[in-house]
Design an enzyme around this catalytic site. Structure first.
Site, PDB file in Angstrom:
ATOM      1  N   HIS A  93       0.841  -1.202   0.000  1.00  0.00           N
ATOM      2  CA  HIS A  93       0.000   0.000   0.000  1.00  0.00           C
ATOM      3  C   HIS A  93       0.880   1.257   0.000  1.00  0.00           C
ATOM      4  O   HIS A  93       0.368   2.373   0.063  1.00  0.00           O
ATOM      5  CB  HIS A  93      -0.896   0.036   1.242  1.00  0.00           C
ATOM      6  CG  HIS A  93      -2.011  -0.974   1.220  1.00  0.00           C
ATOM      7  ND1 HIS A  93      -2.755  -1.238   0.096  1.00  0.00           N
ATOM      8  CD2 HIS A  93      -2.526  -1.757   2.205  1.00  0.00           C
ATOM      9  CE1 HIS A  93      -3.673  -2.160   0.390  1.00  0.00           C
ATOM     10  NE2 HIS A  93      -3.557  -2.491   1.658  1.00  0.00           N
ATOM     11  N   ARG A 113     -17.374  -6.607   1.128  1.00  0.00           N
ATOM     12  CA  ARG A 113     -18.515  -5.893   1.706  1.00  0.00           C
ATOM     13  C   ARG A 113     -19.612  -5.816   0.646  1.00  0.00           C
ATOM     14  O   ARG A 113     -20.460  -6.679   0.555  1.00  0.00           O
ATOM     15  CB  ARG A 113     -18.061  -4.508   2.198  1.00  0.00           C
ATOM     16  CG  ARG A 113     -19.048  -3.803   3.125  1.00  0.00           C
ATOM     17  CD  ARG A 113     -18.520  -2.434   3.530  1.00  0.00           C
ATOM     18  NE  ARG A 113     -18.344  -1.554   2.382  1.00  0.00           N
ATOM     19  CZ  ARG A 113     -19.225  -0.647   1.971  1.00  0.00           C
ATOM     20  NH1 ARG A 113     -20.341  -0.463   2.625  1.00  0.00           N
ATOM     21  NH2 ARG A 113     -18.985   0.110   0.899  1.00  0.00           N
ATOM     22  N   LYS A 114     -19.551  -4.791  -0.231  1.00  0.00           N
ATOM     23  CA  LYS A 114     -20.580  -4.674  -1.266  1.00  0.00           C
ATOM     24  C   LYS A 114     -20.006  -4.892  -2.668  1.00  0.00           C
ATOM     25  O   LYS A 114     -20.690  -5.366  -3.559  1.00  0.00           O
ATOM     26  CB  LYS A 114     -21.204  -3.282  -1.217  1.00  0.00           C
ATOM     27  CG  LYS A 114     -22.155  -3.066  -0.059  1.00  0.00           C
ATOM     28  CD  LYS A 114     -22.898  -1.777  -0.281  1.00  0.00           C
ATOM     29  CE  LYS A 114     -24.117  -1.670   0.606  1.00  0.00           C
ATOM     30  NZ  LYS A 114     -24.814  -0.385   0.381  1.00  0.00           N
TER      31      LYS A 114
HETATM   32  P1  A3P Z   1     -16.551  -2.154  -0.624  1.00  0.00           P
HETATM   33  O1  A3P Z   1     -16.228  -1.908   0.808  1.00  0.00           O
HETATM   34  O2  A3P Z   1     -16.938  -0.919  -1.363  1.00  0.00           O
HETATM   35  O3  A3P Z   1     -17.522  -3.260  -0.820  1.00  0.00           O
HETATM   36  P2  A3P Z   1      -9.293  -4.068  -0.661  1.00  0.00           P
HETATM   37  O4  A3P Z   1      -9.297  -5.442  -1.221  1.00  0.00           O
HETATM   38  O5  A3P Z   1      -8.295  -3.155  -1.315  1.00  0.00           O
HETATM   39  O6  A3P Z   1      -9.229  -4.091   0.811  1.00  0.00           O
HETATM   40  O7  A3P Z   1     -10.687  -3.420  -1.086  1.00  0.00           O
HETATM   41  C1  A3P Z   1     -11.882  -3.906  -0.550  1.00  0.00           C
HETATM   42  C2  A3P Z   1     -13.009  -3.440  -1.442  1.00  0.00           C
HETATM   43  O8  A3P Z   1     -13.023  -4.245  -2.630  1.00  0.00           O
HETATM   44  C3  A3P Z   1     -14.351  -3.656  -0.773  1.00  0.00           C
HETATM   45  O9  A3P Z   1     -15.188  -2.663  -1.338  1.00  0.00           O
HETATM   46  C4  A3P Z   1     -14.694  -5.054  -1.232  1.00  0.00           C
HETATM   47  O10 A3P Z   1     -16.049  -5.377  -1.123  1.00  0.00           O
HETATM   48  C5  A3P Z   1     -14.239  -4.978  -2.677  1.00  0.00           C
HETATM   49  N1  A3P Z   1     -13.964  -6.304  -3.253  1.00  0.00           N
HETATM   50  C6  A3P Z   1     -13.404  -7.372  -2.651  1.00  0.00           C
HETATM   51  N2  A3P Z   1     -13.307  -8.387  -3.519  1.00  0.00           N
HETATM   52  C7  A3P Z   1     -13.804  -7.950  -4.688  1.00  0.00           C
HETATM   53  C8  A3P Z   1     -13.982  -8.562  -5.970  1.00  0.00           C
HETATM   54  N3  A3P Z   1     -13.626  -9.817  -6.191  1.00  0.00           N
HETATM   55  N4  A3P Z   1     -14.529  -7.811  -6.950  1.00  0.00           N
HETATM   56  C9  A3P Z   1     -14.892  -6.530  -6.724  1.00  0.00           C
HETATM   57  N5  A3P Z   1     -14.767  -5.899  -5.544  1.00  0.00           N
HETATM   58  C10 A3P Z   1     -14.215  -6.606  -4.532  1.00  0.00           C
END
Ligand code: A3P
Length: 320
Positions: free
Chosen positions: A131, A286-287
């Site tokens: 990150h 999450r969403k």
């Molecule tokens: P939301 O909180 O808007 O749902 P990271 O992986 O960088 O921690 O980011 C997490 C975000 O990516 C979350 O967004 C999560 O739901 C979403 N996410 C995780 N897996 C995903 C996937 N396979 N496709 C699309 N979005 C995804």
């Protein structure tokens, strides 16, 4: 094995190199160091990473701000790179959260402070994530020919995703989390984990313009709209293009589907597994939507963000 995180190691360490200290929205301390707001454990890892990491030209690094699609891209990169080792129905993603399969520099150098050179038994090509912004990456990595895949996301959605994640995963449960307005104000001033977000995005954007063979700049939103062409593009960028046969067999579609939000979220390991003591795997899913910020932020807040983005990003041509 589960990572045991000792909270006492997250207590403040006074140091003269730190330019400023703030408490993040969830109370965890952020240190402004070399222009980056580092959560305390990252601060401890960053110097060791800069000093000790020795890149290989074949390394592949996924870079992102938290909550920009890291988990998704880890699953995709792992599947693309290892497609000859594991047929998709036997992929280790079935029993491992993507973060277990690709670890971050921050975690490695935090947990291995006594033995930073031992990167474990990583298969070639080595896959890492970070990150950290481009401007603080280890010089060995910058000088090497390794490939960097960067995923960016609309800052409003990233902010909401980050806030929801921090509210669910409390390192300091006794700290009263800041309100959405207070957190948003800090975010717009760049005070958030690995912020300011504009420096993060611009650093990788410029690197991708200067070295398009080495840095690929992706957007979460583009990936959502058209995962298949993006998976194809990533494989080309990595120098691992899908063959005509693989395309005919529908492998790109298969990988895209396997790594989709709905599919990954519903795997048992991601529904019930734990990442470490403070974070359950389910909280990485999450969403998975574009535009959820509209359910959380006022139009005034969106207008303020528009102004920040116009001021910081518009000259580069990046928009979300
Ligand atoms: P939301 O909180 O808007 O749902 P990271 O992986 O960088 O921690 O980011 C997490 C975000 O990516 C979350 O967004 C999560 O739901 C979403 N996410 C995780 N897996 C995903 C996937 N396979 N496709 C699309 N979005 C995804």
């Amino acid at each position: 094995t589960e990572i045991e995180l000792d909270i006492s190691s997250l207590l403040p360490v006074p140091t003269s190199d730190v330019e400023q200290v703030e408490r993040n929205w969830d109370g965890v301390r952020l240190y402004l160091y070399q222009g980056v707001w580092c959560p305390i454990f990252v601060f401890k890892a960053l110097q060791s990473f800069q000093k000790n990491f020795k890149a290989n030209d074949t390394d592949i690094v996924l870079a992102s701000l938290p909550k920009s699609g890291t988990t998704w891209l880890k699953a995709l990169l792992y599947s693309i790179v290892n497609r000859d080792r594991f047929p998709i129905d036997q992929t280790p993603l079935l029993t491992n959260n993507p973060h277990k399969l690709i670890s971050s520099f921050e975690c490695h150098y935090f947990f291995n402070q006594d033995n930073p050179d031992d990167l474990g038994n990583i298969a070639q090509p080595r896959l890492f994530s970070t990150h950290l912004p481009h401007q603080v990456l280890a010089s060995s990595l910058i000088k090497s020919k390794c490939k960097i895949v960067y995923v960016s996301r609309n800052p409003l959605d990233q902010f909401i995703s980050e806030r929801e994640f921090l509210l669910k995963n409390r390192f300091l449960p006794d700290f009263e989390a800041l309100s959405v307005e207070q957190s948003f104000d800090m975010f717009c001033r760049g005070v958030h984990a690995f912020g300011p977000f504009w420096d993060h995005i611009l650093g990788y954007w410029r690197a991708s313009m200067e070295n398009p063979d080495r840095v690929l700049f992706l957007k979460y939103e583009d990936m959502k709209r058209d995962p298949v062409s993006n998976v194809d593009k990533i494989a080309d960028f990595l120098g691992l293009p899908f063959s005509d046969d693989e395309k005919k067999q529908g492998l790109i579609q298969e990988i895209s589907k396997y790594c989709s939000f709905e599919h990954l979220k519903n795997l048992e390991i991601n529904k019930t597994g734990v990442h470490h003591k403070y974070v359950n795997n389910s909280t990485f899913f999450r969403k998975g939507e574009i535009g959820d910020w509209k359910n959380h932020l006022s139009s005034d807040m969106a207008e303020r963000m528009k102004q920040v983005m116009d001021a910081k990003l518009s000259a580069s041509g990046i928009s979300f």
